[in-house]
Write a protein that holds these residues in place. Structure first.
Motif, PDB file in Angstrom:
ATOM      1  N   LEU A 204     -15.071 -15.492  19.068  1.00 30.83           N
ATOM      2  CA  LEU A 204     -15.851 -15.348  20.296  1.00 30.83           C
ATOM      3  C   LEU A 204     -17.239 -14.786  19.990  1.00 30.83           C
ATOM      4  CD1 LEU A 204     -13.032 -13.907  22.555  1.00 30.83           C
ATOM      5  CD2 LEU A 204     -13.973 -16.214  22.613  1.00 30.83           C
ATOM      6  N   PRO A 205     -18.208 -15.074  20.847  1.00 24.62           N
ATOM      7  CA  PRO A 205     -19.571 -14.580  20.610  1.00 24.62           C
ATOM      8  C   PRO A 205     -19.681 -13.067  20.770  1.00 24.62           C
ATOM      9  CG  PRO A 205     -19.563 -16.429  22.162  1.00 24.62           C
ATOM     10  CD  PRO A 205     -18.147 -15.969  22.011  1.00 24.62           C
ATOM     11  N   THR A 206     -20.687 -12.521  20.114  1.00 25.71           N
ATOM     12  CA  THR A 206     -21.070 -11.128  20.300  1.00 25.71           C
ATOM     13  C   THR A 206     -22.581 -11.072  20.434  1.00 25.71           C
ATOM     14  OG1 THR A 206     -20.768  -8.864  19.498  1.00 25.71           O
ATOM     15  CG2 THR A 206     -21.258 -10.556  17.838  1.00 25.71           C
ATOM     16  N   VAL A 207     -23.117  -9.863  20.559  1.00 26.03           N
ATOM     17  CA  VAL A 207     -24.554  -9.713  20.762  1.00 26.03           C
ATOM     18  C   VAL A 207     -25.139  -8.807  19.686  1.00 26.03           C
ATOM     19  CG1 VAL A 207     -24.700 -10.229  23.217  1.00 26.03           C
ATOM     20  CG2 VAL A 207     -24.028  -7.931  22.493  1.00 26.03           C
ATOM     21  N   PHE A 208     -26.435  -9.024  19.424  1.00 25.38           N
ATOM     22  CA  PHE A 208     -27.137  -8.331  18.354  1.00 25.38           C
ATOM     23  C   PHE A 208     -28.456  -7.787  18.875  1.00 25.38           C
ATOM     24  CE2 PHE A 208     -24.494 -11.631  16.508  1.00 25.38           C
ATOM     25  CZ  PHE A 208     -23.848 -10.980  15.473  1.00 25.38           C
ATOM     26  N   ILE A 209     -29.045  -6.875  18.092  1.00 25.10           N
ATOM     27  CA  ILE A 209     -30.389  -6.395  18.382  1.00 25.10           C
ATOM     28  C   ILE A 209     -31.070  -6.046  17.063  1.00 25.10           C
ATOM     29  CG2 ILE A 209     -29.724  -3.960  18.686  1.00 25.10           C
ATOM     30  CD1 ILE A 209     -31.801  -3.897  21.029  1.00 25.10           C
ATOM     31  N   HIS A 210     -32.362  -6.358  16.964  1.00 23.17           N
ATOM     32  CA  HIS A 210     -33.120  -6.010  15.768  1.00 23.17           C
ATOM     33  C   HIS A 210     -33.433  -4.517  15.800  1.00 23.17           C
ATOM     34  CE1 HIS A 210     -36.551  -6.017  12.911  1.00 23.17           C
ATOM     35  NE2 HIS A 210     -35.909  -7.044  12.377  1.00 23.17           N
ATOM     36  N   TYR A 211     -33.445  -3.881  14.632  1.00 15.88           N
ATOM     37  CA  TYR A 211     -33.634  -2.432  14.605  1.00 15.88           C
ATOM     38  C   TYR A 211     -34.977  -2.025  15.203  1.00 15.88           C
ATOM     39  CZ  TYR A 211     -36.894  -2.396  10.624  1.00 15.88           C
ATOM     40  OH  TYR A 211     -38.001  -2.561   9.805  1.00 15.88           O
ATOM     41  N   GLN A 212     -35.996  -2.876  15.073  1.00  8.55           N
ATOM     42  CA  GLN A 212     -37.290  -2.546  15.664  1.00  8.55           C
ATOM     43  C   GLN A 212     -37.228  -2.627  17.195  1.00  8.55           C
ATOM     44  OE1 GLN A 212     -40.312  -5.037  13.917  1.00  8.55           O
ATOM     45  NE2 GLN A 212     -40.114  -4.092  11.895  1.00  8.55           N
ATOM     46  N   GLU A 213     -36.499  -3.614  17.700  1.00 11.61           N
ATOM     47  CA  GLU A 213     -36.359  -3.736  19.153  1.00 11.61           C
ATOM     48  C   GLU A 213     -35.585  -2.551  19.722  1.00 11.61           C
ATOM     49  OE1 GLU A 213     -35.821  -7.328  22.233  1.00 11.61           O
ATOM     50  OE2 GLU A 213     -34.204  -7.231  20.731  1.00 11.61           O
ATOM     51  N   LEU A 214     -34.574  -2.080  18.990  1.00 14.14           N
ATOM     52  CA  LEU A 214     -33.816  -0.926  19.461  1.00 14.14           C
ATOM     53  C   LEU A 214     -34.692   0.327  19.468  1.00 14.14           C
ATOM     54  CD1 LEU A 214     -31.267   0.357  20.477  1.00 14.14           C
ATOM     55  CD2 LEU A 214     -30.423   0.503  18.121  1.00 14.14           C
ATOM     56  N   ALA A 215     -35.529   0.501  18.442  1.00 11.07           N
ATOM     57  CA  ALA A 215     -36.454   1.635  18.433  1.00 11.07           C
ATOM     58  C   ALA A 215     -37.395   1.565  19.629  1.00 11.07           C
ATOM     59  CB  ALA A 215     -37.241   1.670  17.128  1.00 11.07           C
ATOM     60  N   ASP A 216     -37.866   0.359  19.937  1.00  8.24           N
ATOM     61  CA  ASP A 216     -38.747   0.189  21.102  1.00  8.24           C
ATOM     62  C   ASP A 216     -38.025   0.537  22.399  1.00  8.24           C
ATOM     63  OD1 ASP A 216     -40.943  -0.616  19.624  1.00  8.24           O
ATOM     64  OD2 ASP A 216     -40.519  -2.757  19.834  1.00  8.24           O
TER      65      ASP A 216
END
Length: 312
Positions: A204-216
Motif C-alpha cells: 500500500l502507498p505511504t507518504v514522504f517529505i524532504h528534510y528541507q521541506e520539513l525544516a520549512d
C-alpha cells in the motif's frame, strides 16, 4: 525577532531548522547533551532533558516565545518538559510522526485504503497516558515508539500555560549524507547491485517529505498560532514499487522483488496496512507542499552519487 528554544537540533532537519531560524533573525537557544555544537551565534545549553532538576537549573530565568521539541519520545519526557517550561514559553511545538497512525500499534478507527488519514484519527486530548510503563528501557521504547509519541503528545496537549501543536512528520528522506535513516541508500544499493527487495503482495502507498521541506514546515509552525496536531507530508503518495521505479530509472537497473505474505516483515516502505496521511489541514492553515516527485529524483541522484560502485 523571537526567542526560540530548540530541544535537540543537532542533526538532519533539526540542524537545518536551527540555521534557518537564525538566518531569519531569531534569537535561538539549543538544548542538547553536547555531542554536536550549534552554529556560531546560537546559545547552547548542554544538559540532559531527562534530568528535570538539571534542565530547570540550566534554563535559569530564561523565557522563550516558542519551544520546538525535536526529541520527545515518551510521556515521561513530555511531563518533565511541561513542568520545566511552564510559564517560560507562549508556544510549544513537538515533532511527532506518521507512526502514531499505524494500526498495528494501537486500536485505531479503521480508515479505508485510499482515504488519507486525518489528524482526528488520533486525538491527543483524549489519548490514555500510562506513566508507569518502562519508558526508560531502550528496548521497550524502540518496540513502542509510536505509542511513546502518542502519549507524549497527550501529556503536552493537556499541559497548562502554553499553546501546543504536534507536527506529525511523514517518512523523511534526503540525499547522500543528508538521509540519516539510510533507507533510501538501502534501496539504491540493493537495486544497483541487483539484490532482492522484499515486498508485500498488495503493498500500500505511504507518504514522504524532504528534510528541507520539513525544516520549512517546522519554522512555519513556530510563527503560526494554530494548535493541535498537523500532518506534514509532500503531495503524492508512493508505494514501494513507485519508489523503486524512480531509483531504478536513475540507476539503470531493474528492481528485483521477492514477495512475502501479509503480516511478514518486508523492506522499509512496503506496507500491508494503510495509514498514509492527509496534509489538508496544513494546507488550509497556509502551508504549501511540494510534490514528492519534484524532489525525490534529486535525492536519489545524490544518494547514487554518494554510494560506492557495485564492483567496489
Amino acid at each position: 525577532m523571537q526567542r526560540i528554544c530548540v530541544i535537540g537540533g543537532s542533526r538532519y532537519f533539526g540542524k537545518l531548522l536551527v540555521r534557518r531560524l537564525q538566518a531569519a533573525g531569531h534569537q535561538v537557544t539549543v538544548i542538547n547533551r553536547g555531542s554536536t555544537p550549534p552554529p556560531p551565534g546560537v546559545e547552547h545549553l548542554v544538559v540532559d532533558r531527562d534530568d528535570e532538576a538539571a534542565l530547570t537549573a540550566a534554563l535559569a530565568s530564561r523565557t522563550f516565545d516558542v519551544v520546538v521539541d525535536q526529541v520527545c519520545y515518551t510521556p515521561v519526557q513530555a511531563a518533565i518538559a511541561a513542568r520545566a517550561f511552564a510559564g517560560r514559553t507562549r508556544r510549544y511545538v513537538m515533532t511527532s510522526t506518521i507512526e502514531v497512525y499505524d494500526p498495528a500499534t494501537a486500536a485505531l478507527p479503521t480508515v479505508p485504503p485510499g482515504t488519507p488519514v486525518t489528524e482526528d484519527t488520533v486525538d491527543p486530548a483524549s489519548w490514555r497516558v500510562a506513566m508507569d510503563l518502562p519508558w526508560h528501557d531502550d528496548a521497550y521504547l524502540e518496540a513502542h515508539y509510536a505509542e511513546g509519541k502518542r502519549q507524549a503528545e497527550a501529556v503536552l496537549a493537556r499541559a497548562a500555560g502554553f499553546e501546543f501543536t504536534s507536527v506529525r512528520s511523514a517518512h523523511v528522506l534526503g540525499g547522500g549524507a543528508q538521509e540519516f535513516t539510510g533507507r533510501l541508500a538501502h534501496y539504491a544499493g540493493r537495486i544497483t547491485r541487483g539484490e532482492e527487495i522484499t515486498v508485500h503482495a498488495k503493498a500500500l502507498p505511504t507518504v514522504f517529505i524532504h528534510y528541507q521541506e520539513l525544516a520549512d514546515l517546522l519554522r512555519w509552525a513556530t510563527m503560526a498560532d494554530f494548535t493541535g496536531p498537523v500532518n506534514a507530508c509532500s503531495d503524492g503518495p508512493l508505494d514501494v514499487h513507485d519508489l523503486a521505479a524512480i531509483i531504478a530509472t536513475q540507476a539503470g537497473r531493474e528492481p528485483v522483488y521477492r514477495t512475502v505474505p501479509a503480516g511478514d516483515e518486508a523492506s522499509a516502505f512496503s506496507f500491508d496496512r494503510h495509514y498514509a496521511m492527509s496534509n489538508a489541514r496544513a494546507k488550509e492553515l497556509g502551508f504549501s507542499f511540494a510534490h514528492t516527485t519534484d524532489w525525490l529524483p534529486g535525492a536519489v541522484a545524490e544518494t547514487l552519487t554518494a554510494a560506492p560502485s557495485p564492483t567496489a
